[in-house]
Design an enzyme around this catalytic site. Structure first.
Site, PDB file in Angstrom:
ATOM      1  N   GLY A  34       1.118   5.772 -14.596  1.00  0.00           N
ATOM      2  CA  GLY A  34       1.178   5.923 -13.148  1.00  0.00           C
ATOM      3  C   GLY A  34      -0.207   5.806 -12.534  1.00  0.00           C
ATOM      4  O   GLY A  34      -1.200   6.224 -13.134  1.00  0.00           O
ATOM      5  N   GLY A  45      -2.132   6.332  -8.684  1.00  0.00           N
ATOM      6  CA  GLY A  45      -2.051   6.752  -7.291  1.00  0.00           C
ATOM      7  C   GLY A  45      -3.324   6.434  -6.547  1.00  0.00           C
ATOM      8  O   GLY A  45      -4.234   5.773  -7.081  1.00  0.00           O
ATOM      9  N   ALA A  73      -5.836   9.193  -8.361  1.00  0.00           N
ATOM     10  CA  ALA A  73      -5.863   9.503  -9.787  1.00  0.00           C
ATOM     11  C   ALA A  73      -5.012   8.518 -10.583  1.00  0.00           C
ATOM     12  O   ALA A  73      -4.141   7.841 -10.040  1.00  0.00           O
ATOM     13  CB  ALA A  73      -5.365  10.932 -10.015  1.00  0.00           C
ATOM     14  N   VAL A  83      -2.642   8.341 -14.186  1.00  0.00           N
ATOM     15  CA  VAL A  83      -1.899   9.189 -15.109  1.00  0.00           C
ATOM     16  C   VAL A  83      -1.686   8.433 -16.417  1.00  0.00           C
ATOM     17  O   VAL A  83      -1.216   7.289 -16.420  1.00  0.00           O
ATOM     18  CB  VAL A  83      -0.541   9.603 -14.500  1.00  0.00           C
ATOM     19  CG1 VAL A  83       0.226  10.485 -15.465  1.00  0.00           C
ATOM     20  CG2 VAL A  83      -0.752  10.321 -13.176  1.00  0.00           C
ATOM     21  N   LYS A  90      -3.882  13.490 -16.272  1.00  0.00           N
ATOM     22  CA  LYS A  90      -4.092  12.961 -14.929  1.00  0.00           C
ATOM     23  C   LYS A  90      -5.580  13.041 -14.623  1.00  0.00           C
ATOM     24  O   LYS A  90      -6.159  14.133 -14.575  1.00  0.00           O
ATOM     25  CB  LYS A  90      -3.273  13.776 -13.919  1.00  0.00           C
ATOM     26  CG  LYS A  90      -3.353  13.281 -12.480  1.00  0.00           C
ATOM     27  CD  LYS A  90      -2.415  14.095 -11.591  1.00  0.00           C
ATOM     28  CE  LYS A  90      -2.429  13.608 -10.155  1.00  0.00           C
ATOM     29  NZ  LYS A  90      -1.496  14.390  -9.312  1.00  0.00           N
ATOM     30  N   ASP A 130       4.905  17.139  -0.182  1.00  0.00           N
ATOM     31  CA  ASP A 130       5.111  15.733  -0.546  1.00  0.00           C
ATOM     32  C   ASP A 130       6.324  15.574  -1.450  1.00  0.00           C
ATOM     33  O   ASP A 130       6.262  14.935  -2.499  1.00  0.00           O
ATOM     34  CB  ASP A 130       3.854  15.168  -1.220  1.00  0.00           C
ATOM     35  CG  ASP A 130       3.856  13.628  -1.256  1.00  0.00           C
ATOM     36  OD1 ASP A 130       4.657  13.019  -0.513  1.00  0.00           O
ATOM     37  OD2 ASP A 130       3.065  13.056  -2.015  1.00  0.00           O
TER      38      ASP A 130
END
Length: 395
Positions: free
Chosen positions: A21, A23, A26, A28, A43, A142
Site C-alpha cells: 500500500g 499513501g 507513508a 506500507v 508502515k 477517515d
C-alpha cells in the site's frame, strides 16, 4: 547465470518485503519479525515528510492512538521505531484478507449485491470498532472502504448464515488512525480531512468535530455497501438519520446506530426500495404513542451546529400541525414534501418513521420537544424541517 536476489532490507528486527500500500505520507510493506518469526505490516513515513515535525508527530501519534484502543476489530500496533534515515515506522498486525473496498469490487464484478447477512456482518464489526475508538476518546475521521480491512478470524457469520462480504473465517478490522482526533487533548476543533464521499459536512473545512462525525461516515459506508441491493426501505431510513448535516440530528453513538440498523433488517420489515411507494394522503395515521413526548422541560431542544435547509434543488420539506398540546392529548403532524420521493420522521425519543404522510404523537409529560422531517433533494442536498412543540400539563 542470474545474479542472486538482493537480501530484503532490515528495519530493526523486521525484514521488509513487498509494498502492499502507498499513501500520501507513508508506504506500507509486508514484513517478517525475525525474532518472533511472524508476518507483520511495517508502515514507514515518507522520507520527505520525516523532516516535517508536525507530520512526524501526527504519524507517531497514530501509533499511540492504536495502542489506546483495545478491540479485535481495530488493527493492533506491535512496535514503533526509526530507520537509519530518521524515518519513523509503525509495526502493525497483518490484515491478510485485504480491504473491504477490494472485496466488494471483486464481488460486484460477479453481479453480487448485499444481503441482510452482508449488511449485518459489516455493521456489527464496524460498530464494534468505532465504539472502541470512541471509548478511547478518539474520533477516527477517515472511515472509508479502503480503511476497513479483513483478516483471518472466525467472526463473519451472522446467525448461522454466511456472509459473502465478510466470510465465516474472517473478521473486520479498522485501520489508519493517522487522521484521528484526540478529544481528551483538544476541544475537537480540526482542519479539513477525510475521504471524498465518506467525509461528513463538518470535515469539509476547519470546524468542530466530535464522535458524531464517525457516525455520518458509518452511514455513508453502509450506504455504499448496499448500492443496488433490494433491502427493506427501513434500512435507508435508519442510515439517513446519521447522514443528517446537523450532528445534533444523528444517532448519539455507535450502539444506537447499530440498533437501528439491526431493527431495520429484523424479520417483518417492509420491502426494499424498488417496492416502496409513496403512501396516499388518506393513509391511516401512524400511532406513535406511549412515551414519545415523555421529555422533561427543555429536553430534546438541541443547538444546531449547522443551519438546516428546507428547500433546495427543486424540492421542499415542511411540517404542518399544532405548536402546542397538553399531556394525554394526541397531536397529528403532516409532512408537506415536494420534489422528494422518500422522507424520514425523527421523533423526540430518537425513533423514526419512514415515508408516512402523518404521524400522531401523544405526550406523556409536560415540556418541550422537536419533531424533525428529513429528505434529500434530487441534486443530493439534505433537507430538514423542524417542528417545535410545547406540551402543557393540562387540567
Amino acid at each position: 547465470m542470474a545474479a542472486p536476489a538482493a537480501p530484503e532490507p532490515l528495519l530493526g528486527r523486521y525484514r521488509v518485503g513487498d509494498v502492499i500500500g502507498v499513501g500520501s505520507f507513508a508506504t506500507v510493506h509486508r514484513a517478517v519479525d525475525e525474532r518472533l518469526d511472524d508476518v507483520v505490516v511495517v508502515k514507514v513515513l515518507a522520507e520527505n515528510h520525516s523532516l516535517n515535525p508536525e507530520v512526524r508527530e501526527r504519524f507517531i501519534a497514530e501509533g499511540r492512538a492504536l495502542r489506546r484502543v483495545a478491540s479485535p476489530h481495530v488493527v493492533a500496533v506491535h512496535d514503533i521505531g526509526e530507520s537509519d534515515r530518521q524515518q519513523p515506522y509503525l509495526v502493525l498486525e497483518l490484515a491478510d484478507r485485504g480491504t473491504l473496498a477490494a472485496r466488494v469490487a471483486a464481488l460486484r464484478a460477479d453481479g453480487w449485491t448485499a444481503t441482510p447477512a452482508d449488511v449485518l456482518a459489516v455493521a456489527r464489526g464496524l460498530a464494534a470498532a468505532v465504539e472502541a475508538v470512541h471509548a478511547a476518546r478518539l474520533v477516527h475521521r477517515d472511515l472509508s472502504p479502503g480503511n476497513v480491512l479483513l483478516r483471518t478470524g472466525p467472526e463473519g457469520a451472522v446467525e448461522g448464515v454466511p456472509a459473502a462480504v465478510v466470510r465465516p473465517d474472517e473478521r473486520l478490522v479498522l485501520a489508519d488512525l493517522g487522521m484521528s482526533k484526540d478529544l481528551a487533548r483538544s476541544s475537537g476543533l480540526t482542519v479539513a480531512g477525510g475521504t471524498e464521499g465518506f467525509r461528513p459536512p463538518e470535515q469539509a473545512g476547519p470546524g468542530t468535530v466530535d464522535t458524531r462525525a464517525d457516525l455520518w461516515a458509518m452511514s455513508a459506508l453502509l450506504s455504499w455497501l448496499v448500492e443496488g441491493a433490494d433491502l427493506p426501505h427501513s434500512l435507508d431510513a435508519a442510515l439517513r438519520r446519521s447522514l443528517a448535516d446537523a450532528p445534533a440530528r444523528r444517532h448519539p453513538d455507535a450502539a444506537a446506530w447499530l440498533a437501528d440498523v439491526e431493527g431495520a433488517l429484523a424479520p417483518g420489515t417492509t420491502g426494499g426500495p424498488d417496492r416502496a411507494r409513496r403512501r396516499p394522503a388518506a393513509v391511516v395515521v401512524a400511532a406513535v404513542t406511549a412515551a414519545v413526548l415523555g421529555l422533561g422541560a427543555g429536553a430534546g431542544v438541541t443547538a444546531w451546529l449547522d443551519r438546516p435547509r428546507s428547500a433546495a434543488g427543486g424540492a421542499t420539506v415542511a411540517i404542518s400541525g399544532p405548536g402546542a398540546a397538553t399531556v394525554g392529548e394526541p397531536v397529528t403532524l403532516t409532512a408537506d414534501v415536494a420534489g422528494a420521493e422518500h422522507w424520514v420522521w425523527t421523533l423526540p425519543t430518537g425513533t423514526y418513521v419512514a415515508d408516512d404522510e402523518r404521524v400522531r404523537l401523544t405526550a406523556s409529560s409536560a415540556g418541550a420537544a422537536e419533531v424533525v422531517l428529513e429528505a434529500r433533494a434530487p441534486d443530493g442536498t439534505a433537507l430538514t424541517a423542524v417542528h417545535r412543540l410545547r406540551v402543557g400539563a393540562g387540567s
